[in-house]
Enzyme design. Structure first.
Site, short mmCIF file in Angstrom:
data_model
loop_
_atom_site.label_atom_id
_atom_site.label_comp_id
_atom_site.label_asym_id
_atom_site.label_seq_id
_atom_site.Cartn_x
_atom_site.Cartn_y
_atom_site.Cartn_z
N ASP A 149 -12.14 10.02 -6.65
CA ASP A 149 -11.74 8.82 -7.38
C ASP A 149 -12.17 9.04 -8.83
OD1 ASP A 149 -11.05 6.32 -8.20
OD2 ASP A 149 -12.30 5.22 -6.77
N ARG A 168 0.94 -6.78 -9.54
CA ARG A 168 1.39 -6.24 -8.25
C ARG A 168 1.44 -7.29 -7.14
NH1 ARG A 168 -3.42 -2.51 -5.57
NH2 ARG A 168 -5.11 -3.98 -5.84
N HIS A 215 0.29 3.43 -10.52
CA HIS A 215 -0.63 3.95 -9.50
C HIS A 215 0.14 4.71 -8.41
CE1 HIS A 215 -3.68 3.81 -6.39
NE2 HIS A 215 -4.45 2.96 -7.03
N GLU A 241 -2.21 8.93 -11.23
CA GLU A 241 -1.80 7.69 -11.89
C GLU A 241 -1.79 7.86 -13.41
OE1 GLU A 241 -4.56 4.71 -10.38
OE2 GLU A 241 -4.87 5.93 -8.61
N ARG A 271 0.85 -1.20 0.00
CA ARG A 271 0.00 0.00 0.00
C ARG A 271 0.88 1.25 0.00
NH1 ARG A 271 -4.82 0.83 -1.53
NH2 ARG A 271 -5.69 -0.79 -0.19
C1 BG6 Z 1 -7.66 3.62 -7.60
C2 BG6 Z 1 -9.07 3.30 -7.99
O1 BG6 Z 1 -6.87 3.69 -8.73
O2 BG6 Z 1 -7.17 2.60 -6.73
C3 BG6 Z 1 -9.90 3.21 -6.71
O3 BG6 Z 1 -9.57 4.28 -8.86
C4 BG6 Z 1 -9.31 2.19 -5.77
O4 BG6 Z 1 -11.25 2.89 -7.03
C5 BG6 Z 1 -7.86 2.54 -5.51
O5 BG6 Z 1 -10.06 2.19 -4.55
C6 BG6 Z 1 -7.13 1.56 -4.59
O6 BG6 Z 1 -7.29 0.26 -5.02
P1 BG6 Z 1 -6.69 -0.92 -4.16
O7 BG6 Z 1 -7.13 -2.18 -4.84
O8 BG6 Z 1 -5.19 -0.77 -4.16
O9 BG6 Z 1 -7.27 -0.77 -2.77
#
Ligand code: BG6
Length: 306
Positions: free
Chosen positions: A213, A99, A169, A272, A73
């Site tokens: 978002d 990932r 991302h 992103e 994360r």
């Molecule tokens: C973003 C999406 O790119 O990633 C969101 O647009 C999403 O909708 C976020 O909640 C995080 O995703 P994840 O799977 O890493 O919790």
């Protein structure tokens, strides 16, 4: 391969060295042009980039897991070969399986302008689900120096077009998301997953007052994140990307995520480089497609780049 073996085969002492990272996972530490970066082999995931004389540009949650099969994360997760949920298969992992998977090292080399470039790769054969794209090779080139670049090259090894959606991302560290501004998206049409609405971005910079978002379509230009409190502006340039996603979970969504501290949401903003929704890419057999994000930092005072 062990850390020792990786260092023997690919390491460049003082510039690029492998170490054991969190959760016992292997990471590559690159020092170039006074800047420092860390890249986990899990997902070819850049978790940190500190430019010369500055602070870390990337945000990483203190609650992140470090486990094969789970995403880290923060940093720069590679969402690939699909972005978001996979249409027609609710059992498929959100944001694809890259990932969640360890990549191998292909090469590490100095660049002509004093940086260091590492290439991680893996061949992904046809995965289990009928709807899942395959078979392809993915190469992630991470170049560290005065700027940070992450380029993902997809080579279609199959017999038919490979249709992928994807995102680099990037989680940026900010002073307080409520005090930053983002420019470069004026006039772009977007779909807000937070509100379910569609709209066109006005000429004013984006500011943040609630969960955000948004997928900006047909936005291939540079985006700038102005953070006057951190005295910096982060330029996010890109190549091979037609969509830009801007995300902050805000209070409730942050609290619902087990790997995200409840009070951490003000410290981050994702911008992103992506190809999402109808910007998905069809890669013909034997051909490649590259998406790249190039991140650099400029000092800024009182919101004005100096
Ligand atoms: C973003 C999406 O790119 O990633 C969101 O647009 C999403 O909708 C976020 O909640 C995080 O995703 P994840 O799977 O890493 O919790």
């Amino acid at each position: 391969m062990s850390v020792e073996e990786l260092n023997r085969l690919f390491g460049i002492p003082g510039l690029a060295e492998f170490e054991e990272g969190n959760g016992g996972l292997t990471k590559l530490v690159i020092a170039a042009e006074g800047s420092l970066a860390e890249v986990y082999l899990l997902g070819a995931h850049v978790t940190s980039w500190t430019p010369a004389g500055g602070e870390d540009v990337l945000w990483l949650s203190r609650e992140s897991r470090y486990e094969i099969g789970k995403p880290i994360r923060g940093g720069i997760p590679i969402c690939h070969p699909w972005f978001g949920p996979l249409e027609g298969d609710s059992s498929a992992p959100i944001h694809g399986y890259v990932r969640l998977t360890c990549l191998e090292v292909e090469s590490i080399s100095p660049t002509d302008d004093g940086g260091v470039s590492a290439v991680l790769w893996r061949r992904f054969g046809k995965p289990p689900g009928d709807n899942w794209p395959g078979d392809f090779e993915l190469r992630l080139r991470v170049t560290v120096g005065r700027s940070l670049s992450v380029a993902a090259e997809t080579l279609n090894r199959g017999q038919r077009d490979l249709v992928i959606s994807e995102a680099l991302h990037t989680y940026f560290r900010v002073s307080d998301v409520r005090k930053v501004r983002v420019t470069g998206l004026a006039g772009a049409a977007y779909w807000s997953k937070a509100t379910g609405g569609r709209a066109v971005q006005g000429p004013e910079p984006l500011t943040f007052t609630a969960q955000t978002d948004s997928v900006y379509r047909h936005s291939a230009g540079e985006v700038v994140l102005h953070d006057p409190q951190m005295l910096r502006a982060i330029n996010v340039a890109k190549r091979g990307s037609k969509s830009t996603v801007v995300w902050n979970p805000w209070i409730e969504k942050a609290a619902a995520m087990p790997d995200f501290g409840d009070d951490e949401w003000p410290e981050m903003l994702c911008i992103e480089a992506a190809n999402a929704l109808d910007d998905a890419v069809a890669v013909p057999p034997g051909k490649t497609h590259v998406i790249e994000t190039i991140i650099s930092v400029e000092p800024c005072r009182h919101g004005v780049t100096v």
